[in-house]
Design an enzyme around this catalytic site. Structure first.
Site, PDB file in Angstrom:
ATOM      1  N   CYS A  77      29.567  92.876  62.405  1.00 54.30           N
ATOM      2  CA  CYS A  77      30.712  91.961  62.415  1.00 54.30           C
ATOM      3  C   CYS A  77      31.585  92.165  61.176  1.00 54.30           C
ATOM      4  O   CYS A  77      32.128  93.243  60.982  1.00 54.30           O
ATOM      5  CB  CYS A  77      30.230  90.519  62.556  1.00 54.30           C
ATOM      6  SG  CYS A  77      31.536  89.384  63.056  1.00 54.30           S
ATOM      7  N   HIS A 175      27.581  91.168  67.792  1.00 53.91           N
ATOM      8  CA  HIS A 175      26.343  90.756  67.139  1.00 53.91           C
ATOM      9  C   HIS A 175      25.162  91.201  67.994  1.00 53.91           C
ATOM     10  O   HIS A 175      24.831  90.516  68.967  1.00 53.91           O
ATOM     11  CB  HIS A 175      26.314  89.232  66.990  1.00 53.91           C
ATOM     12  CG  HIS A 175      27.207  88.731  65.907  1.00 53.91           C
ATOM     13  ND1 HIS A 175      26.809  88.647  64.598  1.00 53.91           N
ATOM     14  CD2 HIS A 175      28.489  88.318  65.940  1.00 53.91           C
ATOM     15  CE1 HIS A 175      27.805  88.180  63.868  1.00 53.91           C
ATOM     16  NE2 HIS A 175      28.842  87.977  64.658  1.00 53.91           N
ATOM     17  N   GLU A 177      22.142  90.944  67.418  1.00 52.16           N
ATOM     18  CA  GLU A 177      21.063  89.941  67.322  1.00 52.16           C
ATOM     19  C   GLU A 177      21.327  88.715  68.187  1.00 52.16           C
ATOM     20  O   GLU A 177      20.466  87.873  68.342  1.00 52.16           O
ATOM     21  CB  GLU A 177      20.860  89.550  65.851  1.00 52.16           C
ATOM     22  CG  GLU A 177      21.873  88.580  65.250  1.00 52.16           C
ATOM     23  CD  GLU A 177      23.213  89.186  64.841  1.00 52.16           C
ATOM     24  OE1 GLU A 177      23.508  90.341  65.240  1.00 52.16           O
ATOM     25  OE2 GLU A 177      23.986  88.501  64.149  1.00 52.16           O
TER      26      GLU A 177
END
Lengths: 193, 274
Positions: A77, A175, A177
């Site tokens: 990001c 992202h 994750e």
């Protein structure tokens, strides 16, 4: 495997820690140059505002350390955006790893882009086993235009680079994750590089 | 001439085809879970749950079913509330790999700091933003707009959309649209708009007000209040121009399953993540 997440007070690091744990690894948080240099994999996170994040990097001397790293480094990001030449956000000079300038989305679209969008034109071993057009979770107001170092493209306002790679440096605008099982697989791919 | 007409038709078909294959940001489906003392409340009707009150287990199920995000709304009122909530946030972040928002009783930068540090992706503020609008600026500046959701509850009084507090019980002086513009200017990254008139009715979302909000502000709008069937979600996107739609009971009681919902939305030509 020693995985270090660069800790410079910018961002939701806990989610990345947990994602790495779900993949069966442990990560340590650090801003210590020696510790970062000795890692096998380095993750450079970041959410928030670019100029203040860059100031924090400079204060800790990490701005000169990161471009010198030889092991695989993944910027996520804002981390990815800071690895570019500069960004329109706060007119901030970046680390200059990726040869591209980060721009702001136009008012034709809602800003920030928030939610799930597709990644395509995938290159690089970061996307090994990942199909074209998978949805990733993105939250951002600024973007890196498509360039030679693009390894994934996304369409919002314009077609832009949603991932970049140069040598051992990787960056994802999305992202991994927070992008479900596919995102986790991409993070796993990075840890296998 | 006939050949030219044929050519035009072919061109239009091709253009339509391009339009439908064009990649774009997906509309989001967001289940909302009410939390009290670290437990989910309000009729969760999942027979396959080992523990119907465990927010983590419910979060995992919704995530597996294809929810795009989750919202946890803390309604507990004990002194222990913060500690309990933080523990819950941590357990959720440990287990699920989609984004989630936490709201309820958040009134300071410190509150937000601890929630984000424990794995929440966004926080939602409501009454505290009305009482202290500067909080929006402070949060946006410290953590970035992307994690600041301002929740607005409103209902119509004499044809005016009036912002209400305390779950719609206490009217304010604020007009919904003026307040929405103000929160966007102050740095909110998203607005979660609940129509108290529609909430609980299962008659559909407040699409006219939603569409007006979308026109007025340039940040994403989450529609909330009124979901009763699949068509309501489709309408919230098509008529209400919402970026995301949130619901609670229709999901908790399994009246609508998320996977089937998203497939149906997709059939209506709306992009969703399947």
């Amino acid at each position: 495997m020693k995985i270090v997440i660069i800790n410079y007070g910018a961002g939701n690091i806990q989610s990345i820690m947990f994602a790495i744990e779900r993949l069966g690894f442990k990560a340590v948080l650090s801003n210590d140059p020696e510790e970062i240099k000795s890692a096998e994999k380095v993750i450079f996170p970041g959410v928030g505002e670019a100029s203040s994040a860059m100031t924090k990097l400079r204060e800790s001397g990490l701005d000169s350390l990161i471009p010198e790293l030889k092991q695989p480094v993944l910027g996520i990001c804002l981390g990815m955006q800071l690895m570019c030449n500069k960004t329109e956000e706060g007119n901030t000079e970046g680390l200059g790893i990726f040869d591209v300038d980060v721009l702001k989305f136009s008012n034709k679209v809602k800003v920030p882009q928030m939610g799930w969008n597709q990644i395509y034109d995938l290159k690089s071993d970061l996307f090994k086993g990942i199909s074209e057009n998978e949805f990733m979770y993105l939250v951002h107001s600024f973007y890196a235009p498509n360039c030679e170092e693009s390894i994934a493209t996304t369409n919002y306002d314009v077609e832009y680079a949603s991932a970049l790679q140069k040598d051992n440096f990787y960056g994802t605008q999305f992202h991994p994750e927070k992008s479900g099982d596919v995102g986790e697989k991409i993070l796993g791919n990075f840890l296998k590089i | 001439m006939q050949r030219f007409t044929k050519f035009c038709v072919a061109l239009r078909i091709f253009a339509n085809l391009c339009e439908t294959t064009k990649k774009m940001l997906a509309k989001r489906i967001i289940p909302c879970l009410d939390i009290k003392n670290g437990r989910t409340v309000k009729g969760v009707n999942f027979v396959d749950l080992r523990d119907a009150g465990d927010p983590v287990e419910l979060a995992e199920i919704y995530s597996a079913e294809g929810a795009d995000e989750l919202v946890f709304l803390d309604i507990s009122a004990t002194e222990e509330r913060r500690k309990t909530l933080v523990n819950m946030v941590r357990s959720v972040a440990e287990k699920i790999n989609i984004p989630f928002t936490v709201g309820g009783g958040i009134s300071s930068v410190e509150d937000v700091d601890i929630l984000l540090n424990n794995g929440a992706d966004k926080v939602s503020i409501n009454s505290s933003a009305v009482k202290n609008p500067q909080l929006i600026n402070d949060l946006a500046q410290k953590f970035g707009s992307q994690c600041v959701v301002v929740a607005i509850d409103a209902k119509q009084i004499d044809g005016q959309w009036i912002v209400h507090l305390v779950g719609g019980k206490v009217p304010t002086e604020l007009n919904l649209f003026d307040w929405a513009v103000e929160v966007a200017e102050r740095g909110a990254g998203e607005i979660l708009f609940t129509s108290m008139d529609n909430d609980g009715t299962k008659n559909g979302f407040a699409n006219e007000a939603l569409a007006k909000l979308s026109e007025l502000v340039n940040i994403p709008i989450i529609a909330s209040g009124g979901a009763g069937n699949i068509q309501h979600f489709v309408d919230s996107f098509k008529k209400g121009k919402a970026d995301a739609a949130l619901a609670a009971s229709v999901f908790h009681f399994k009246e609508i399953e998320i996977k089937a919902l998203k497939q149906e939305i997709k059939k209506n030509g709306i992009e969703v993540r399947l």
